[in-house]
Design a protein around this motif. Structure first.
Motif, short mmCIF file in Angstrom:
data_model
loop_
_atom_site.label_atom_id
_atom_site.label_comp_id
_atom_site.label_asym_id
_atom_site.label_seq_id
_atom_site.Cartn_x
_atom_site.Cartn_y
_atom_site.Cartn_z
N LEU A 29 -14.82 2.07 -17.67
CA LEU A 29 -16.08 1.45 -17.37
C LEU A 29 -15.80 0.17 -16.33
CD1 LEU A 29 -19.07 0.51 -18.09
CD2 LEU A 29 -18.14 -1.17 -19.76
N LEU A 30 -15.01 -0.69 -16.62
CA LEU A 30 -14.34 -1.63 -15.43
C LEU A 30 -13.89 -0.87 -14.39
CD1 LEU A 30 -12.15 -3.76 -17.86
CD2 LEU A 30 -14.53 -4.35 -17.20
N ALA A 31 -13.25 0.15 -14.25
CA ALA A 31 -12.71 0.72 -12.92
C ALA A 31 -13.97 1.32 -12.29
CB ALA A 31 -11.66 1.92 -13.39
N ARG A 32 -15.03 1.88 -13.20
CA ARG A 32 -16.07 2.23 -12.22
C ARG A 32 -16.67 1.24 -11.35
NH1 ARG A 32 -20.53 3.40 -16.08
NH2 ARG A 32 -20.92 1.28 -15.80
N ASP A 33 -16.81 -0.06 -12.16
CA ASP A 33 -17.73 -1.21 -11.58
C ASP A 33 -16.83 -1.64 -10.42
OD1 ASP A 33 -19.62 -0.86 -13.47
OD2 ASP A 33 -18.97 -2.50 -14.64
N HIS A 34 -15.56 -1.59 -10.56
CA HIS A 34 -14.75 -2.12 -9.52
C HIS A 34 -14.71 -1.28 -8.24
CE1 HIS A 34 -11.09 -4.28 -7.83
NE2 HIS A 34 -10.68 -2.96 -7.16
N LEU A 35 -14.59 0.19 -8.51
CA LEU A 35 -14.50 0.86 -7.34
C LEU A 35 -15.89 0.87 -6.81
CD1 LEU A 35 -12.43 3.69 -9.18
CD2 LEU A 35 -11.73 2.07 -7.18
N GLU A 81 -17.66 -1.46 -5.87
CA GLU A 81 -17.40 -2.52 -5.02
C GLU A 81 -16.38 -2.36 -3.99
OE1 GLU A 81 -19.16 -5.88 -4.82
OE2 GLU A 81 -20.76 -4.91 -6.09
N HIS A 82 -15.27 -1.64 -4.45
CA HIS A 82 -13.97 -1.75 -3.63
C HIS A 82 -13.66 -0.27 -3.56
CE1 HIS A 82 -14.18 -6.03 -3.69
NE2 HIS A 82 -14.16 -5.92 -5.02
N PRO A 83 -14.17 0.84 -3.18
CA PRO A 83 -13.53 2.25 -3.21
C PRO A 83 -12.49 2.46 -2.65
CG PRO A 83 -15.60 2.04 -1.59
CD PRO A 83 -15.37 0.64 -2.31
N GLU A 84 -11.82 1.61 -1.83
CA GLU A 84 -10.48 1.96 -1.36
C GLU A 84 -9.32 1.62 -2.29
OE1 GLU A 84 -11.37 -2.46 -0.80
OE2 GLU A 84 -12.44 -0.72 -0.66
N THR A 85 -9.71 1.04 -3.42
CA THR A 85 -8.63 0.39 -4.30
C THR A 85 -8.01 1.75 -4.83
OG1 THR A 85 -9.79 -1.43 -4.76
CG2 THR A 85 -7.93 -1.18 -5.99
N LEU A 86 -6.90 2.13 -4.31
CA LEU A 86 -6.26 3.26 -4.85
C LEU A 86 -5.50 3.00 -6.26
CD1 LEU A 86 -5.05 6.21 -4.39
CD2 LEU A 86 -2.99 5.30 -3.41
N LEU A 87 -4.96 2.03 -6.49
CA LEU A 87 -4.21 1.60 -7.90
C LEU A 87 -5.29 1.74 -8.88
CD1 LEU A 87 -1.75 1.14 -9.27
CD2 LEU A 87 -2.24 -1.33 -8.68
N VAL A 88 -6.77 1.36 -8.85
CA VAL A 88 -7.58 1.24 -9.84
C VAL A 88 -7.99 2.63 -9.93
CG1 VAL A 88 -10.13 0.77 -10.40
CG2 VAL A 88 -8.40 -1.25 -9.48
N ALA A 89 -8.18 3.52 -9.08
CA ALA A 89 -8.59 5.04 -9.14
C ALA A 89 -7.49 5.69 -9.99
CB ALA A 89 -8.64 5.79 -7.68
N ASP A 102 0.86 -1.10 -0.06
CA ASP A 102 0.00 0.12 -0.02
C ASP A 102 0.81 1.20 0.02
OD1 ASP A 102 -2.48 1.32 0.18
OD2 ASP A 102 -1.83 1.88 2.20
N ALA A 103 1.89 1.10 0.84
CA ALA A 103 2.86 2.57 0.69
C ALA A 103 3.57 2.65 -0.55
CB ALA A 103 3.89 2.19 1.99
N LEU A 104 3.89 1.43 -1.13
CA LEU A 104 4.44 1.72 -2.44
C LEU A 104 3.55 2.11 -3.46
CD1 LEU A 104 6.77 -1.58 -2.54
CD2 LEU A 104 7.57 0.92 -2.18
N VAL A 105 2.35 1.81 -3.36
CA VAL A 105 1.50 2.17 -4.55
C VAL A 105 1.08 3.75 -4.37
CG1 VAL A 105 -1.02 2.21 -4.88
CG2 VAL A 105 0.18 -0.08 -4.93
N ARG A 106 0.99 4.28 -2.91
CA ARG A 106 0.89 5.53 -2.59
C ARG A 106 2.23 6.13 -3.29
NH1 ARG A 106 -3.27 6.56 0.54
NH2 ARG A 106 -4.45 4.78 1.41
#
Length: 112
Positions: free
Chosen positions: A84-90, A92-100, A8-12
């Motif tokens: 489109l895929l990111a919208r659907d993923h987020l 369900e999982h709004p905390e996924t920083l990498l997808v955002a 998580d720190a590395l993604v940030r």
């Protein structure tokens, strides 16, 4: 620090453009089977098709497979599909920083 916290720190760091974090992701990706590490590294360097293939093979759940599909759509230039895929993923999982982060790049037309 757990492995998940470190990732998580590395993604940030990646999102912030931190060269140290990006370098560490690249180093980890040589042996990692962590889907997030592999996808994050694919976003910042050459060899992304092989990294995404490894991530797809390591993805043991729907969430991981979605992450790979979103990154692959973006990196192949199919930004409409990535958004489109990111919208659907987020949803369900709004905390996924990498997808955002990927979705933001798909929206602006820039690779994150």
């Amino acid at each position: 620090m757990t492995a998940a916290d470190r990732t998580d720190a590395l993604v940030r760091g990646l999102v912030a453009g931190d060269d140290r974090a990006i370098g560490e992701l690249r180093a980890l990706s040589a042996t990692s089977e962590d889907v997030t590490v592999l996808v994050a590294t694919a976003l910042v360097g050459p060899g992304w098709p092989a990294l995404l293939d490894r991530a797809a093979a390591a993805a043991a759940d729907l969430r991981g497979r979605q992450l790979v599909a979103i990154a692959r759509a973006h990196l192949t230039g199919d930004d409409d599909r990535a958004r489109l895929l990111a919208r659907d993923h987020l949803a369900e999982h709004p905390e996924t920083l990498l997808v955002a982060h990927i979705a933001a790049g798909a929206t602006t037309g820039r690779t994150p």
